[in-house]
Motif scaffolding. Structure first.
Motif, PDB file in Angstrom:
ATOM      1  N   LYS A  23       0.825  -1.212   0.000  1.00 32.90           N
ATOM      2  CA  LYS A  23       0.000   0.000   0.000  1.00 32.90           C
ATOM      3  C   LYS A  23       0.855   1.256   0.000  1.00 32.90           C
ATOM      4  CE  LYS A  23      -3.994  -2.134   2.225  1.00 32.90           C
ATOM      5  NZ  LYS A  23      -4.815  -2.190   3.448  1.00 32.90           N
ATOM      6  N   ILE A  24       1.939   1.237   0.762  1.00 34.35           N
ATOM      7  CA  ILE A  24       2.843   2.390   0.794  1.00 34.35           C
ATOM      8  C   ILE A  24       3.480   2.590  -0.579  1.00 34.35           C
ATOM      9  CG2 ILE A  24       5.046   3.229   1.729  1.00 34.35           C
ATOM     10  CD1 ILE A  24       4.145   1.913   4.422  1.00 34.35           C
ATOM     11  N   ALA A  25       3.996   1.529  -1.161  1.00 37.16           N
ATOM     12  CA  ALA A  25       4.609   1.639  -2.492  1.00 37.16           C
ATOM     13  C   ALA A  25       3.571   2.091  -3.521  1.00 37.16           C
ATOM     14  CB  ALA A  25       5.231   0.304  -2.902  1.00 37.16           C
ATOM     15  N   PHE A  26       2.343   1.623  -3.375  1.00 34.80           N
ATOM     16  CA  PHE A  26       1.270   2.004  -4.300  1.00 34.80           C
ATOM     17  C   PHE A  26       0.983   3.500  -4.231  1.00 34.80           C
ATOM     18  CE2 PHE A  26      -3.200   2.511  -5.512  1.00 34.80           C
ATOM     19  CZ  PHE A  26      -3.203   1.877  -6.752  1.00 34.80           C
ATOM     20  N   THR A  27       1.137   4.105  -3.051  1.00 30.41           N
ATOM     21  CA  THR A  27       0.899   5.544  -2.948  1.00 30.41           C
ATOM     22  C   THR A  27       1.895   6.326  -3.797  1.00 30.41           C
ATOM     23  OG1 THR A  27       2.255   5.861  -0.965  1.00 30.41           O
ATOM     24  CG2 THR A  27      -0.083   5.390  -0.626  1.00 30.41           C
ATOM     25  N   TYR A  28       3.045   5.733  -4.060  1.00 30.52           N
ATOM     26  CA  TYR A  28       4.030   6.378  -4.928  1.00 30.52           C
ATOM     27  C   TYR A  28       3.818   6.010  -6.393  1.00 30.52           C
ATOM     28  CZ  TYR A  28       6.903   8.084  -1.091  1.00 30.52           C
ATOM     29  OH  TYR A  28       7.352   8.774   0.009  1.00 30.52           O
ATOM     30  N   THR A  29       3.696   4.716  -6.673  1.00 32.78           N
ATOM     31  CA  THR A  29       3.707   4.252  -8.063  1.00 32.78           C
ATOM     32  C   THR A  29       2.352   4.337  -8.747  1.00 32.78           C
ATOM     33  OG1 THR A  29       3.214   1.956  -7.457  1.00 32.78           O
ATOM     34  CG2 THR A  29       5.557   2.615  -7.532  1.00 32.78           C
ATOM     35  N   LYS A  30       1.280   4.261  -7.968  1.00 30.52           N
ATOM     36  CA  LYS A  30      -0.087   4.231  -8.487  1.00 30.52           C
ATOM     37  C   LYS A  30      -0.313   3.026  -9.405  1.00 30.52           C
ATOM     38  CE  LYS A  30      -0.732   9.228  -8.389  1.00 30.52           C
ATOM     39  NZ  LYS A  30      -1.159  10.375  -9.169  1.00 30.52           N
ATOM     40  N   TYR A  33       1.215  -3.570  -9.622  1.00 25.32           N
ATOM     41  CA  TYR A  33       2.270  -4.508 -10.020  1.00 25.32           C
ATOM     42  C   TYR A  33       3.656  -3.935  -9.713  1.00 25.32           C
ATOM     43  CZ  TYR A  33      -1.796  -6.391 -12.305  1.00 25.32           C
ATOM     44  OH  TYR A  33      -3.049  -6.869 -12.548  1.00 25.32           O
ATOM     45  N   ASP A  34       3.841  -2.647  -9.965  1.00 24.94           N
ATOM     46  CA  ASP A  34       5.110  -2.002  -9.619  1.00 24.94           C
ATOM     47  C   ASP A  34       5.296  -1.977  -8.102  1.00 24.94           C
ATOM     48  OD1 ASP A  34       5.687  -1.525 -12.294  1.00 24.94           O
ATOM     49  OD2 ASP A  34       4.776   0.472 -12.274  1.00 24.94           O
ATOM     50  N   ALA A  35       4.226  -1.715  -7.375  1.00 28.48           N
ATOM     51  CA  ALA A  35       4.285  -1.690  -5.912  1.00 28.48           C
ATOM     52  C   ALA A  35       4.698  -3.060  -5.370  1.00 28.48           C
ATOM     53  CB  ALA A  35       2.943  -1.259  -5.332  1.00 28.48           C
ATOM     54  N   SER A  70      12.990   2.857  -2.245  1.00 26.72           N
ATOM     55  CA  SER A  70      12.897   2.094  -3.487  1.00 26.72           C
ATOM     56  C   SER A  70      11.823   2.658  -4.406  1.00 26.72           C
ATOM     57  CB  SER A  70      12.601   0.621  -3.194  1.00 26.72           C
ATOM     58  OG  SER A  70      13.661   0.038  -2.485  1.00 26.72           O
ATOM     59  N   SER A  71      10.728   3.121  -3.830  1.00 30.84           N
ATOM     60  CA  SER A  71       9.652   3.721  -4.629  1.00 30.84           C
ATOM     61  C   SER A  71      10.136   5.000  -5.299  1.00 30.84           C
ATOM     62  CB  SER A  71       8.438   4.023  -3.750  1.00 30.84           C
ATOM     63  OG  SER A  71       7.910   2.842  -3.209  1.00 30.84           O
ATOM     64  N   LYS A  72      10.854   5.813  -4.550  1.00 33.73           N
ATOM     65  CA  LYS A  72      11.395   7.054  -5.121  1.00 33.73           C
ATOM     66  C   LYS A  72      12.414   6.748  -6.213  1.00 33.73           C
ATOM     67  CE  LYS A  72      10.751  10.027  -1.091  1.00 33.73           C
ATOM     68  NZ  LYS A  72      11.435  10.792  -0.024  1.00 33.73           N
ATOM     69  N   ASP A  85       2.706   6.783 -18.943  1.00 33.61           N
ATOM     70  CA  ASP A  85       1.771   6.578 -17.844  1.00 33.61           C
ATOM     71  C   ASP A  85       1.012   5.275 -18.019  1.00 33.61           C
ATOM     72  OD1 ASP A  85       2.450   8.896 -16.573  1.00 33.61           O
ATOM     73  OD2 ASP A  85       0.855  10.084 -17.506  1.00 33.61           O
ATOM     74  N   MET A  86       0.902   4.571 -16.929  1.00 28.09           N
ATOM     75  CA  MET A  86       0.119   3.345 -16.895  1.00 28.09           C
ATOM     76  C   MET A  86      -1.206   3.677 -16.232  1.00 28.09           C
ATOM     77  SD  MET A  86       2.161   0.477 -17.633  1.00 28.09           S
ATOM     78  CE  MET A  86       1.418  -0.775 -16.646  1.00 28.09           C
ATOM     79  N   PRO A  87      -2.263   3.007 -16.616  1.00 28.14           N
ATOM     80  CA  PRO A  87      -3.530   3.263 -15.933  1.00 28.14           C
ATOM     81  C   PRO A  87      -3.431   2.841 -14.471  1.00 28.14           C
ATOM     82  CG  PRO A  87      -3.714   1.374 -17.404  1.00 28.14           C
ATOM     83  CD  PRO A  87      -2.367   1.984 -17.636  1.00 28.14           C
TER      84      PRO A  87
END
Length: 169
Positions: A23-30, A33-35, A70-72, A85-87
């Motif tokens: 969830k934290i990574a998702f707040t960055y990557t949106k 799958y990347d998260a 890592s997200s940054k 941009d990915m959806p």
């Protein structure tokens, strides 16, 4: 710590912290799958270095800091910039939370992360300041601004989430 003990320690860490780190990574990557990839790499670092922490809170703080870094790094990477941009995939989210999550994702990164850590990880302003390396007053100011932006954004909608907005204030 022997190999079997570390394996049990590692498995417990993965089971306990995976969901919140994604969830934290998702707040960055949106992008879910990347998260997930970022979190997998975070746990790989833990496993390779075989770091043992005194308390679960220290482990959690290290994992969160590692995930944020890592997200940054991912967002700065040439590969990420060149792919376009990915959806934003929110299909895994419960329908009733989707509008709120979409509103949070439209915030700037520095507001998204403090909202997530404060409300979804139940961290105090002091804990957030330590993890992000900013002052407590900066955390409180970001929370205040983010709440105001979310309130304005959600009030534009159909007022279905009025109770949610009230809960943020």
């Amino acid at each position: 710590m022997n190999e079997l003990q570390f394996k049990n320690y590692f498995e417990k860490a993965v089971k306990t912290h995976s969901v919140s780190l994604v969830k934290i990574a998702f707040t960055y990557t949106k992008n879910i799958y990347d998260a997930e990839d970022i979190v997998q790499n975070t746990f790989l670092k833990l496993y390779e270095k075989q770091i043992e922490f005194d308390t679960d809170e220290h482990l959690k703080a290290w994992l969160i800091r590692c995930t944020i870094n890592s997200s940054k790094d991912f967002l700065k990477s040439l590969w990420n910039k060149s792919r376009g941009d990915m959806p934003e995939d929110l299909s895994y989210m419960p329908f009733e939370n989707r509008e709120l999550i979409e509103s949070v994702l439209h915030l700037k990164k520095n507001y998204r992360i403090v909202i997530h850590l404060f409300y979804y990880e139940s961290m105090s302003a002091k804990e957030i300041s330590e993890i992000l390396g900013i002052s407590i007053s900066a955390v409180e100011k970001r929370l205040s601004r983010a709440r105001k932006m979310l309130k304005e954004e959600l009030e534009k909608g159909d007022n279905v989430y009025e109770k949610t907005v009230q809960g943020l204030i």
